[in-house]
Design an enzyme around this catalytic site. Structure first.
Site, PDB file in Angstrom:
ATOM      1  N   LYS A   1       0.837  -1.204   0.000  1.00 29.56           N
ATOM      2  CA  LYS A   1       0.000   0.000   0.000  1.00 29.56           C
ATOM      3  C   LYS A   1       0.875   1.259   0.000  1.00 29.56           C
ATOM      4  CE  LYS A   1      -3.804  -2.510   1.987  1.00 29.56           C
ATOM      5  NZ  LYS A   1      -4.455  -3.068   3.166  1.00 29.56           N
TER       6      LYS A   1
ATOM      7  N   GLN B   1      -4.856  -1.716   9.337  1.00 27.71           N
ATOM      8  CA  GLN B   1      -4.708  -3.052   8.763  1.00 27.71           C
ATOM      9  C   GLN B   1      -5.291  -4.092   9.723  1.00 27.71           C
ATOM     10  OE1 GLN B   1      -3.336  -3.721   5.597  1.00 27.71           O
ATOM     11  NE2 GLN B   1      -4.174  -5.746   6.021  1.00 27.71           N
TER      12      GLN B   1
ATOM     13  N   ASP C   1     -11.380   2.422   3.806  1.00 24.53           N
ATOM     14  CA  ASP C   1     -11.689   0.993   3.710  1.00 24.53           C
ATOM     15  C   ASP C   1     -13.198   0.778   3.593  1.00 24.53           C
ATOM     16  OD1 ASP C   1      -9.885  -1.032   3.488  1.00 24.53           O
ATOM     17  OD2 ASP C   1      -9.359  -1.099   5.617  1.00 24.53           O
TER      18      ASP C   1
END
Ligand code: NDP
Length: 282
Positions: free
Chosen positions: A50, A94, A117
């Site tokens: 990422k 994460q 997200d």
């Protein structure tokens, strides 16, 4: 018949090139903060990818690597700081988090407008009722793959296998929004083969290597394999048995090189969207 391979890597690369051009034309730099707690090896790889992707498109990025024993409160405090940081337009924590931290509480702490997200209840709710909001990256990537191949979703029978909050359920809602007739299957589904065989569009997200085989698939179907499973020999496999499935399907995503790269491309797209919304005062 051998299926057309949906090259997610190539499609994701094109999307990133487009994002890079849009970023160059902006009067500001979109910023993404990624938070990693603990030292799970797979998560470390995802976070590095990422970070690299942010650099590729010209984003500002910060990675916060926290120790495994970081307290829930410390993590919530960091998110609050990032919520208030004007350089940061997207925040990604994460997952999975260590067991002593309540994942839901952490996600709920992220400002919905920075929740790239798409996991915050505000964004999940917006998706449910078809309002504007940040959409989860992997499901968004699945739909984009189908569209980039020039394939029509309207009126198609779509079957989604898996009902997780991060993949299965949002994919169902997005397919519905695209006017598919949608069915969702899970571990209690009575006759999975019968349900799957009916699918013009099949999305599989169960986390079981090679579980769906060619004989379960309708000839000519569009098969989107979300699964990422590490085999004993170290190689990766999807939830669909690629070799047999590609002989029956019309279109199929490979693993790796299918949905995976799209997830990152959609994360970047969401970050740009979040930055633009802030800039335009939305
Ligand atoms: P979860 O474990 O959260 O959910 C799995 C789902 O599959 C559950 O709904 C479960 O049903 C269902 N399931 C499990 N076994 C069966 C079975 N035998 N028959 C039918 N349904 C079954 O997984 P995720 O959604 O988080 O991830 C799924 C896969 O996708 C994993 O391999 C993961 O690594 C991958 N993934 C890939 C991403 C990418 O970027 N490409 C991103 C996110 C995930 P039930 O609810 O009844 O238990």
């Amino acid at each position: 018949m051998s299926a057309k391979i949906i090259n997610g890597k190539e499609i994701a690369q094109d999307i990133k090139e487009g994002l890079k051009k849009r970023v160059q034309a902006l009067p500001m730099t979109p910023g993404l903060a990624v938070v990693l707690v603990g030292d799970d090896p797979a998560s470390q790889v995802y976070v590095r990818n990422k970070e690299k992707a942010c650099q590729e498109v010209g984003f500002y990025s910060e990675v916060h690597r926290l120790a495994e024993d970081t307290s829930e409160q410390e993590l919530l405090d960091l998110i609050e700081q990032l919520n208030n940081n004007p350089k940061i337009h997207g925040i990604l924590v994460q997952l999975p988090l260590p067991k002593h931290i309540d994942e839901r509480k952490v996600i709920n702490q992220i400002l919905p407008t920075k929740d790239v997200d798409g996991f915050h209840p505000i964004n999940a709710g917006a998706l449910l009722i078809g309002e504007k909001g940040l959409k989860p990256c992997t499901p968004k990537g699945c739909i984009r793959l189908i569209k980039e191949m020039g394939l029509d979703i309207t009126g198609k029978k779509a079957v989604v296998v898996g009902r997780s909050n991060i993949v299965g359920k949002p994919v169902v809602l997005m397919l519905l929004q695209e006017n598919a007739t949608v069915e969702i299957c899970h571990s209690r589904t009575q006759d999975l083969t019968k349900e799957v065989k009916d699918a013009d569009i099949l999305v599989v997200a169960i986390g079981k290597a090679n579980f769906i085989t060619g004989e379960m698939i309708k000839p000519g179907a569009i098969v989107i394999d979300v699964g990422i499973n590490r085999l004993e020999d170290g190689t990766l496999a999807g939830d669909v048995e690629f070799a047999s499935a590609k002989e029956v399907a019309g279109y199929i995503t490979p693993v790796p090189g299918g949905v995976g790269p799209m997830t990152i491309a959609m994360l970047l797209e969401n970050t740009l969207e979040a930055a633009l919304a802030l800039m335009e005062g939305k």
